[in-house]
Write a protein that holds these residues in place. Sequence first.
Motif, PDB file in Angstrom:
ATOM      1  N   TYR A  25       0.935  -1.109   0.046  1.00 14.37           N
ATOM      2  CA  TYR A  25      -0.074   0.220  -0.097  1.00 14.37           C
ATOM      3  C   TYR A  25       0.760   1.339  -0.033  1.00 14.37           C
ATOM      4  CZ  TYR A  25      -3.058   3.713   1.533  1.00 14.37           C
ATOM      5  OH  TYR A  25      -3.548   5.032   1.557  1.00 14.37           O
ATOM      6  N   ARG A  26       1.813   1.401   1.084  1.00  8.57           N
ATOM      7  CA  ARG A  26       2.798   2.596   0.936  1.00  8.57           C
ATOM      8  C   ARG A  26       3.708   2.557  -0.447  1.00  8.57           C
ATOM      9  NH1 ARG A  26       6.250   2.076   6.274  1.00  8.57           N
ATOM     10  NH2 ARG A  26       7.325   3.584   5.396  1.00  8.57           N
ATOM     11  N   ALA A  29       0.794   3.943  -2.633  1.00  3.79           N
ATOM     12  CA  ALA A  29       0.485   5.508  -2.138  1.00  3.79           C
ATOM     13  C   ALA A  29       1.348   6.516  -2.639  1.00  3.79           C
ATOM     14  CB  ALA A  29       0.225   5.474  -0.658  1.00  3.79           C
ATOM     15  N   ARG A  30       2.558   6.243  -2.632  1.00  3.11           N
ATOM     16  CA  ARG A  30       3.656   7.238  -3.149  1.00  3.11           C
ATOM     17  C   ARG A  30       3.411   7.374  -4.422  1.00  3.11           C
ATOM     18  NH1 ARG A  30       6.977   4.858   1.015  1.00  3.11           N
ATOM     19  NH2 ARG A  30       7.338   6.652   2.619  1.00  3.11           N
ATOM     20  N   HIS A  33      -0.617   8.713  -5.186  1.00  4.66           N
ATOM     21  CA  HIS A  33      -1.274   9.842  -4.171  1.00  4.66           C
ATOM     22  C   HIS A  33      -1.773  10.745  -5.086  1.00  4.66           C
ATOM     23  CE1 HIS A  33      -2.616  12.277  -0.887  1.00  4.66           C
ATOM     24  NE2 HIS A  33      -2.782  10.860  -0.012  1.00  4.66           N
ATOM     25  N   ASP A  35      -2.195  14.038  -4.281  1.00  9.73           N
ATOM     26  CA  ASP A  35      -1.517  15.129  -3.875  1.00  9.73           C
ATOM     27  C   ASP A  35      -0.238  15.272  -4.466  1.00  9.73           C
ATOM     28  OD1 ASP A  35      -3.463  16.379  -2.580  1.00  9.73           O
ATOM     29  OD2 ASP A  35      -3.154  15.059  -0.547  1.00  9.73           O
ATOM     30  N   VAL A  36       0.449  14.145  -4.520  1.00 13.37           N
ATOM     31  CA  VAL A  36       1.941  14.218  -4.960  1.00 13.37           C
ATOM     32  C   VAL A  36       2.074  13.549  -6.439  1.00 13.37           C
ATOM     33  CG1 VAL A  36       2.638  14.399  -2.822  1.00 13.37           C
ATOM     34  CG2 VAL A  36       2.382  11.861  -3.704  1.00 13.37           C
ATOM     35  N   LYS A  38       2.207  12.481 -10.382  1.00 18.08           N
ATOM     36  CA  LYS A  38       1.986  12.981 -11.772  1.00 18.08           C
ATOM     37  C   LYS A  38       1.083  12.237 -12.763  1.00 18.08           C
ATOM     38  CE  LYS A  38       4.461  16.875 -10.949  1.00 18.08           C
ATOM     39  NZ  LYS A  38       4.116  18.303 -10.845  1.00 18.08           N
ATOM     40  N   MET A  46      -5.865   5.845  -7.070  1.00 17.09           N
ATOM     41  CA  MET A  46      -5.493   6.137  -5.545  1.00 17.09           C
ATOM     42  C   MET A  46      -6.976   5.555  -4.545  1.00 17.09           C
ATOM     43  SD  MET A  46      -3.236   6.481  -3.489  1.00 17.09           S
ATOM     44  CE  MET A  46      -3.363   5.942  -1.753  1.00 17.09           C
TER      45      MET A  46
ATOM     46  N   GLN B  66      -7.109  16.377   5.552  1.00 14.26           N
ATOM     47  CA  GLN B  66      -5.745  16.077   4.845  1.00 14.26           C
ATOM     48  C   GLN B  66      -4.657  15.441   5.737  1.00 14.26           C
ATOM     49  OE1 GLN B  66      -3.714  19.221   2.599  1.00 14.26           O
ATOM     50  NE2 GLN B  66      -3.588  17.605   1.277  1.00 14.26           N
ATOM     51  N   LEU B  70      -3.008  11.688   4.794  1.00 19.08           N
ATOM     52  CA  LEU B  70      -1.515  11.673   4.760  1.00 19.08           C
ATOM     53  C   LEU B  70      -1.040  10.745   5.731  1.00 19.08           C
ATOM     54  CD1 LEU B  70      -0.781  15.348   4.030  1.00 19.08           C
ATOM     55  CD2 LEU B  70      -0.635  13.505   2.409  1.00 19.08           C
ATOM     56  N   ARG B  72      -2.647   8.202   7.174  1.00 18.47           N
ATOM     57  CA  ARG B  72      -2.908   6.968   6.810  1.00 18.47           C
ATOM     58  C   ARG B  72      -2.156   6.334   5.399  1.00 18.47           C
ATOM     59  NH1 ARG B  72      -8.596   6.962   4.523  1.00 18.47           N
ATOM     60  NH2 ARG B  72      -7.061   7.536   2.672  1.00 18.47           N
ATOM     61  N   ASP B  73      -2.215   7.194   4.714  1.00 22.65           N
ATOM     62  CA  ASP B  73      -2.056   7.056   3.332  1.00 22.65           C
ATOM     63  C   ASP B  73      -0.568   6.786   3.109  1.00 22.65           C
ATOM     64  OD1 ASP B  73      -4.335   7.085   2.789  1.00 22.65           O
ATOM     65  OD2 ASP B  73      -4.076   8.725   1.229  1.00 22.65           O
ATOM     66  N   PHE B  74       0.457   7.256   4.097  1.00 23.93           N
ATOM     67  CA  PHE B  74       1.798   7.396   3.924  1.00 23.93           C
ATOM     68  C   PHE B  74       2.611   6.741   5.032  1.00 23.93           C
ATOM     69  CE2 PHE B  74       0.837  10.466   0.765  1.00 23.93           C
ATOM     70  CZ  PHE B  74       1.470  10.099  -0.395  1.00 23.93           C
ATOM     71  N   ASP B  75       1.564   6.461   6.227  1.00 25.23           N
ATOM     72  CA  ASP B  75       2.330   5.905   7.456  1.00 25.23           C
ATOM     73  C   ASP B  75       3.181   6.825   8.003  1.00 25.23           C
ATOM     74  OD1 ASP B  75       1.751   3.941   9.075  1.00 25.23           O
ATOM     75  OD2 ASP B  75       3.261   2.295   7.995  1.00 25.23           O
ATOM     76  N   LEU B  88       1.840  21.187   1.002  1.00 27.90           N
ATOM     77  CA  LEU B  88       0.832  21.093  -0.151  1.00 27.90           C
ATOM     78  C   LEU B  88      -0.150  22.461  -0.145  1.00 27.90           C
ATOM     79  CD1 LEU B  88       0.004  17.369   0.619  1.00 27.90           C
ATOM     80  CD2 LEU B  88       0.922  18.295  -1.626  1.00 27.90           C
ATOM     81  N   ARG B  92      -0.510  24.575  -3.489  1.00 34.18           N
ATOM     82  CA  ARG B  92      -1.872  25.097  -4.095  1.00 34.18           C
ATOM     83  C   ARG B  92      -1.992  26.322  -4.103  1.00 34.18           C
ATOM     84  NH1 ARG B  92      -4.101  20.417  -1.552  1.00 34.18           N
ATOM     85  NH2 ARG B  92      -4.034  21.123   0.346  1.00 34.18           N
TER      86      ARG B  92
END
Lengths: 322, 100
Positions: A25-26, A29-30, A33, A35-36, A38, A46, B66, B70, B72-75, B88, B92
Amino acid sequence: MEFKDYYKILEVPREASQDDIRKAYRKLARKYHPDVSKEADAEARMRDINEANDVLRDAEKRAAYDQLAANVSGANGAAPGPGWERGFEFSGGEGQGPSEAEFQDFLNGLFKQAAHQRQAQQRQSAPGQSYAVRGDDHHAEIEVSLEDSFSGATRDLGLRSVQLDAQGRPQVVNRTLSVKIPVGIRAGQMIRLAGQGMPGEGGASAGDLFLTVHFAPHPRYQVDGKDLTMKLPVTPWEAALGGKVHTPTMEGVVEVGIAAGSHAGSKMRLRGKGLPGDPAGDLYLVLEVVWPPAESEAAKRAYQQLAEAAAFNPRLHLGVQA
Amino acid sequence: MKSMTVYSAVSVDDHAPVSVHELAKLCDQQLEWVVTLVQERVLDLELQGEPDQWVFASHYVGRARQVSRLQRDFDVNLEAAALMTDLLEEIRALRAQLGR
């Protein structure tokens, strides 16, 4: 309806340990995601990855999913029921594309509903105890136009949610809400629709629906909070000599005075001409000097006369001769 | 002609701020997590008081969601998620200035 293979989405085998799932998952996600990332399809990817992770990382949900998946394969790949597809979305109407709510809310809501139902059944078997639980709040994103914020338009929102029926089976519920957008709403703000979340149980009130507002890109204005910025094209003589010009605003055309000696990038503020509020936002006009083409003989002559009269070297600061 | 009820939405900032309990639920977190966010100055309080009575404006709801996402998603821990959120938000804002 497509059955989503969560193991495939996370690129792990069915017997993957919790650690394997966490690592997979990590990694994804990288990469995806929104937000980050391209990647072009980052948001959709995601969403699937989050959905898969939410289920597979939770032992109880994973067991329920595995059972469901086994039933699906046993029934020659028939759809497992609507509950496993994204279930909560808004479409903007008026030709705007749909903006999607996070699946997270739907999935969590579904499992909470299942838990509530189990609790309700347990309590029903214990007579004499009353049971009432307020419905969950829901959250979604909504895209509105600047004009909607300015005038407080009423917009129809198509809403699809998934709820469990009395037997615990997920059902898709479609409904349309006509929503009056509050005047002066800004990007990033939330609006609340009381009682439009999940229904309550045992006579308790329904939850609320929260919508985070985003603005659709506007061809004319850039938005910063309540303030608007617009490029205002002017002629070289209007900028140099000053004068009155007309400019559009959200409220209609107004006349503004250009100061003599203005240049490209000069900024003017029209107080109170931004988004409504207390106080209202401002409208900034950034001057853009537009030169007429030298197409006619008269225009060419005028440019030549200007060249002779101005003795102007715009490259002086670069240390070169005109 | 089909009649339809028009529901009035109210701005969270102007009329109905989000309670600390609602914020925790919207972030899929516990109350204690929101308290930590305030203690670590990821969220600022407009009015001091007991945590049970805290209310938050829209901006903080989006921010808290957010941070939660974050984490959760990136631990990552809270500080890293808060730093990512700051960066971020800055990106923006800069993109908005560029009109992209």
